[in-house]
Design an enzyme around this catalytic site. Sequence first.
Site, PDB file in Angstrom:
ATOM      1  N   ASN A 385       0.755  -1.188  -0.032  1.00 49.34           N
ATOM      2  CA  ASN A 385      -0.105  -0.099   0.030  1.00 49.34           C
ATOM      3  C   ASN A 385       0.947   1.329  -0.069  1.00 49.34           C
ATOM      4  O   ASN A 385       1.139   1.862  -0.803  1.00 49.34           O
ATOM      5  CB  ASN A 385      -0.965  -0.099   1.119  1.00 49.34           C
ATOM      6  CG  ASN A 385      -1.870   1.086   1.081  1.00 49.34           C
ATOM      7  OD1 ASN A 385      -2.032   2.026   0.247  1.00 49.34           O
ATOM      8  ND2 ASN A 385      -2.781   0.828   1.884  1.00 49.34           N
ATOM      9  N   ASP A 386       1.535   1.475   1.217  1.00 53.10           N
ATOM     10  CA  ASP A 386       2.453   2.680   1.258  1.00 53.10           C
ATOM     11  C   ASP A 386       3.442   2.997   0.195  1.00 53.10           C
ATOM     12  O   ASP A 386       3.638   3.989  -0.191  1.00 53.10           O
ATOM     13  CB  ASP A 386       2.827   3.018   2.577  1.00 53.10           C
ATOM     14  CG  ASP A 386       1.720   2.929   3.513  1.00 53.10           C
ATOM     15  OD1 ASP A 386       0.802   3.448   3.331  1.00 53.10           O
ATOM     16  OD2 ASP A 386       1.887   2.578   4.913  1.00 53.10           O
TER      17      ASP A 386
END
Lengths: 459, 95
Positions: A385-386
Site C-alpha cells: 500500500n504505502d
Amino acid sequence: MTYAMEVVYLFSSILFIMGLRGLSHPETARRGMHMAELGMLFAVIGTLVGKQIVTWEWIIAGIAIGSAIGAAMAIFMPMTAMPQRIALSHAFGALAAVLVGVNEYIEKGHLGELSNGLMSAIGFEVLFGALTVTGSLMAFGKLNEMIKGAPITYKGQNFVNISLFFITIGMFVYLIFFPYDYVTFYWMIGLSFLIGIFIVLPIGGADMPVVISLMNSYAGLAAAATGFAIDNKVLIIAGSLDGSSGFILSIIMSKAMNRSFTNVLFGAVGSPQVDTTALAEQRPISRFSIEDTKFVLEQAERVVIVPGYGMAVAQAQHTVRELSDALEQRGIKVEFAIHPVAGRMPGHMNVLLAEANVSYDQLLEMEVINPTMDTVDVCIVIGANDVVNPAARSDKGSPIYGMPIINVDKAKTVIVMKRSMATGFAGIENPLFYEPNTKMLFGDAKHVMQELVAEFKKV
Amino acid sequence: MPFSIDPIYILVLAGFVGFEIIKKVTPTLHTPLMSATNAISGISLVGSLVAAGSDHMTGQILGFVAVTAATINVVGGFMITERMLKMFKKKEKKS
C-alpha cells in the site's frame, strides 16, 4: 597468545571477508557461505586447542544444546517467520557478548587488572549487548504478534528515553574512572536492558526493517567490543563486518522510507495522528472481477507484480508464482518489483518469492523498474500500500511525502488486490485507488490468486 | 594492560572493508546477508569458550550460557542462510 593461534585467527578473518563478498551474487553466495563456515570452524578449533581450557564439560554441554536448538530452528522455522528468527538471533548473539563481558569484569576485577582502557571496552560491550538483547526480544515479540505491533506511546516518552540514555552514559563514564564500583556496573547493565525495551516500544511494524538492521549493527559492535576486552583480533574484525553490514542496511532502509534514524527511533512520539475519517471521501472506485482481471491480463505483453507485507501475511507467494507461470506460458513477460522496505526486514519479499521458486532474475529493484513503468501493460499490487502511494510524490502534506515509491500508477492498468478499503500501516489514504486506470480486486490475496489461477487453468 | 592503538586500527580498517563489501551485496540477498553476518557475529563463541573452560565457577556458568547462545547463532545462522540460498535459483528459460 601463541603465534600459531594468531595465524589461525587471521585465516578465519580472511575467510569471513571472502565469504561475505560471495553474497554480491546469488551464484557465488553459497560458496561464500562455505568459506565463512570454514573460517568459523578454524576459529573455534584454534581456540579450543590453543587457549587454556581447563574444564570441558560446560563447553561440550553448551555446544551440544546450542547446536540442537540452532539446527532445530533452522530446519523447522517456516520462511514466513524469518523476520522473527533474525530478531531472535540478534538477541542470542548479544547475550553471549554481555555474558563474556560480565565474566571478564569479574575475573579482571578479582585480579585487580581493570584498567581504564579495559573498562571502556567492557562498558561498550555490555551496553550495546544488553540493549540489543531486550531490543531484539521486543522486536521478536512484535513481529510474532505477542506484543501489540502498533507503536506504544505515552506522554513524555522521549524525555524518559533520553534521560535514561544520559544516566546510563554517565554511569559508563564514571566506571571508566572508577572501574571497581561493581554496583554501578550492574545498574548500568540493568538500565541498558531497559533502554532496549523502551527504544523499540514506540516503533511500529512497518519500521521493523530499520530496527532489525540497527540491532544487527549493535550485535556486531558488541562482538567487536568483546574483541577489545579480551584482546582478540578475529572478534574485532568479524564484529566490525557485522556492524557495518547492519549500519548499511539501516541506511538503505531509512532512505527507502525517506526518514532519518532519529525520525524512526523517536518519530512515533508526537507524530500527528492522521484523521483518516476526514480523508476518506466518497470518491468513486472501479472494481474488477476475477474474469475482468483475467481478460486484461491476457491482453497484456508485460506484467509487473508488486508484492507487499500483505502477500506474506496471506502466504500467497506460491499462488502468485502459479499465476506468473500461467502468464508466462501465454508468452507474457512477468517481472516482480520489490521495494526495499516491502515486508518486515530487508529482502523479505525476495526470500518468500525465492521460496516459491520464482527465478531471482525476475526480481527487480525499484530503481530498475521505475524508469520503464510506463511501458507496463498491467501492474498487480498484492498486499502493498504505502510503497505504491503516489501521494509520496505529489502531496507535500502527506506524512510519506518524499518517500521513493514504485510508480505503479504509470502502468496502463493497475490491479490492486486488497482485503478492503482500509488504509495501510501508515494510516494514509491512497489516491492510487481512485485513479481512472486503477481497478480494485477485493478479497484475501491468497483466495483471489487461487481463483485467478483456476480461471486461467479452465481453458 | 597499557592502552594500545592496534585494535582501533583493526576496527577502523575492518569497518571500511566491511562497508565496501556489503555495499556490493545484491539487495535480493539482504535477508541471507543478515543471517550470515549474524552467524559470523556468533564469533563471540571464541570468547565464550574460554570463559566456559576456565576454572572458576562463575566463569563456567556464564560461559556455558554464552556458549549455548553463541552456538545457536553460529549453527542456526549458517544452516538457515544455506537453506535460504538454496532457494535462490535461476530458471532456465523454456522457449
